[in-house]
Design a protein around this motif. Sequence first.
Motif, PDB file in Angstrom:
ATOM      1  N   GLU A  71     -65.214  47.300 -38.559  1.00 41.77           N
ATOM      2  CA  GLU A  71     -66.107  47.540 -39.670  1.00 41.77           C
ATOM      3  C   GLU A  71     -65.988  45.935 -40.395  1.00 41.77           C
ATOM      4  O   GLU A  71     -67.193  45.571 -40.814  1.00 41.77           O
ATOM      5  N   SER A  72     -65.097  45.280 -40.137  1.00 43.80           N
ATOM      6  CA  SER A  72     -64.906  43.959 -40.947  1.00 43.80           C
ATOM      7  C   SER A  72     -65.509  42.741 -40.077  1.00 43.80           C
ATOM      8  O   SER A  72     -65.711  41.559 -40.290  1.00 43.80           O
ATOM      9  N   GLY A  73     -65.841  43.150 -38.757  1.00 45.70           N
ATOM     10  CA  GLY A  73     -66.238  42.009 -38.051  1.00 45.70           C
ATOM     11  C   GLY A  73     -65.118  41.566 -37.206  1.00 45.70           C
ATOM     12  O   GLY A  73     -65.640  40.545 -36.396  1.00 45.70           O
ATOM     13  N   GLN A  74     -64.154  41.960 -37.220  1.00 42.78           N
ATOM     14  CA  GLN A  74     -63.056  41.771 -36.346  1.00 42.78           C
ATOM     15  C   GLN A  74     -62.935  41.917 -34.953  1.00 42.78           C
ATOM     16  O   GLN A  74     -63.320  43.074 -34.691  1.00 42.78           O
ATOM     17  N   LEU A  75     -62.942  41.089 -34.006  1.00 39.23           N
ATOM     18  CA  LEU A  75     -63.004  41.198 -32.563  1.00 39.23           C
ATOM     19  C   LEU A  75     -61.676  41.720 -31.941  1.00 39.23           C
ATOM     20  O   LEU A  75     -60.504  41.250 -32.434  1.00 39.23           O
ATOM     21  N   HIS A  76     -61.612  43.009 -31.185  1.00 39.42           N
ATOM     22  CA  HIS A  76     -60.715  43.732 -30.904  1.00 39.42           C
ATOM     23  C   HIS A  76     -60.868  43.895 -29.285  1.00 39.42           C
ATOM     24  O   HIS A  76     -61.666  43.941 -28.826  1.00 39.42           O
ATOM     25  N   GLN A  77     -59.594  44.138 -28.700  1.00 41.27           N
ATOM     26  CA  GLN A  77     -59.661  44.319 -27.057  1.00 41.27           C
ATOM     27  C   GLN A  77     -59.736  45.665 -26.854  1.00 41.27           C
ATOM     28  O   GLN A  77     -59.160  46.505 -27.350  1.00 41.27           O
ATOM     29  N   ALA A  78     -60.106  46.142 -25.868  1.00 39.41           N
ATOM     30  CA  ALA A  78     -59.926  47.586 -25.515  1.00 39.41           C
ATOM     31  C   ALA A  78     -60.237  47.630 -23.603  1.00 39.41           C
ATOM     32  O   ALA A  78     -60.390  46.673 -23.140  1.00 39.41           O
ATOM     33  N   VAL A  79     -59.892  48.680 -23.181  1.00 34.03           N
ATOM     34  CA  VAL A  79     -60.063  48.904 -21.846  1.00 34.03           C
ATOM     35  C   VAL A  79     -61.020  50.293 -21.540  1.00 34.03           C
ATOM     36  O   VAL A  79     -61.087  50.866 -22.340  1.00 34.03           O
ATOM     37  N   VAL A  80     -62.178  50.266 -20.517  1.00 34.64           N
ATOM     38  CA  VAL A  80     -62.852  51.409 -20.139  1.00 34.64           C
ATOM     39  C   VAL A  80     -62.410  51.968 -19.004  1.00 34.64           C
ATOM     40  O   VAL A  80     -62.328  51.041 -17.831  1.00 34.64           O
ATOM     41  N   PHE A  81     -62.472  53.061 -18.700  1.00 31.19           N
ATOM     42  CA  PHE A  81     -62.429  53.754 -17.374  1.00 31.19           C
ATOM     43  C   PHE A  81     -62.776  55.140 -17.389  1.00 31.19           C
ATOM     44  O   PHE A  81     -63.535  55.854 -18.127  1.00 31.19           O
ATOM     45  N   VAL A  82     -62.858  55.578 -16.098  1.00 28.43           N
ATOM     46  CA  VAL A  82     -63.581  56.995 -15.780  1.00 28.43           C
ATOM     47  C   VAL A  82     -62.426  57.932 -15.782  1.00 28.43           C
ATOM     48  O   VAL A  82     -61.470  57.576 -14.857  1.00 28.43           O
ATOM     49  N   ALA A  83     -62.631  59.053 -16.370  1.00 31.18           N
ATOM     50  CA  ALA A  83     -61.497  60.074 -16.293  1.00 31.18           C
ATOM     51  C   ALA A  83     -62.177  61.492 -15.730  1.00 31.18           C
ATOM     52  O   ALA A  83     -63.341  61.608 -15.927  1.00 31.18           O
ATOM     53  N   LYS A  84     -61.501  62.247 -14.901  1.00 32.18           N
ATOM     54  CA  LYS A  84     -61.860  63.032 -14.295  1.00 32.18           C
ATOM     55  C   LYS A  84     -61.234  64.298 -14.912  1.00 32.18           C
ATOM     56  O   LYS A  84     -61.600  65.509 -14.935  1.00 32.18           O
TER      57      LYS A  84
END
Length: 224
Positions: free
Chosen positions: A128-141
């Motif tokens: 919300e403050s515009g700060q950049l953060h890292q994340a990971v994306v993956f597919v779950a079954k």
Amino acid sequence: MIDKGSTTVPTPNQSSEKEVLTSSKTLIDSTNGVSVILEEGELASIVGIKITHKETSDAQTPSVLASEDYDLFDIILLDKDGNSLQPTKDTLVILPVDDGKEVARVVYLPNTSTEESLEFTSTNYRDESGQLHQAVVFVAKHFSDYGLVYKKETVSTTDNQPTPLAVNTKQDAPSSTQASASTTAKDGKTLPKTGDADTTSALLGLSLVVGGLGIATSYRRRKN
């Protein structure tokens, strides 16, 4: 938990409990920064998520992660009455990465002594403050414990400080090319494959919502 994009349609000759989504639906746990994106055609009765979080040195650390620096998330899908459900389709999961750390692998833990490594893609989002953060994306079954295992910190011989992590500041979503082959990120790192199935490609394309929806906009950072 924030619910976005839910629309439903009854499945022919079935009860309302079998209604399905007519568009993708995003469930957000803002406390832990976890997001789950349900695919079109998924059970409409899935309306929430429950997250239990463990991290490095937790007293209940699974044995398979005992020597690792990790974040572990027990993810449960819920119906309106709080009952747990399993998805009927592949599901996109977005997990936050601790600032200044790099993910070595994403794992699924069917039990405390076994891990299954999953293919994943790195991405970024802004809070919300515009700060950049890292994340990971993956597919779950399936849904149970999913974890991020971090790379060991590299210590400089000159100043004894961890080597800083280069963060890609552009919020680029995975493309269909990334879904079928190893892709080089803009910062020069090679991202692992995310599978070659059509469903996987389509789900990873949904990671465009990471920036658009402001995923994990207000969760409290767990580590400094």
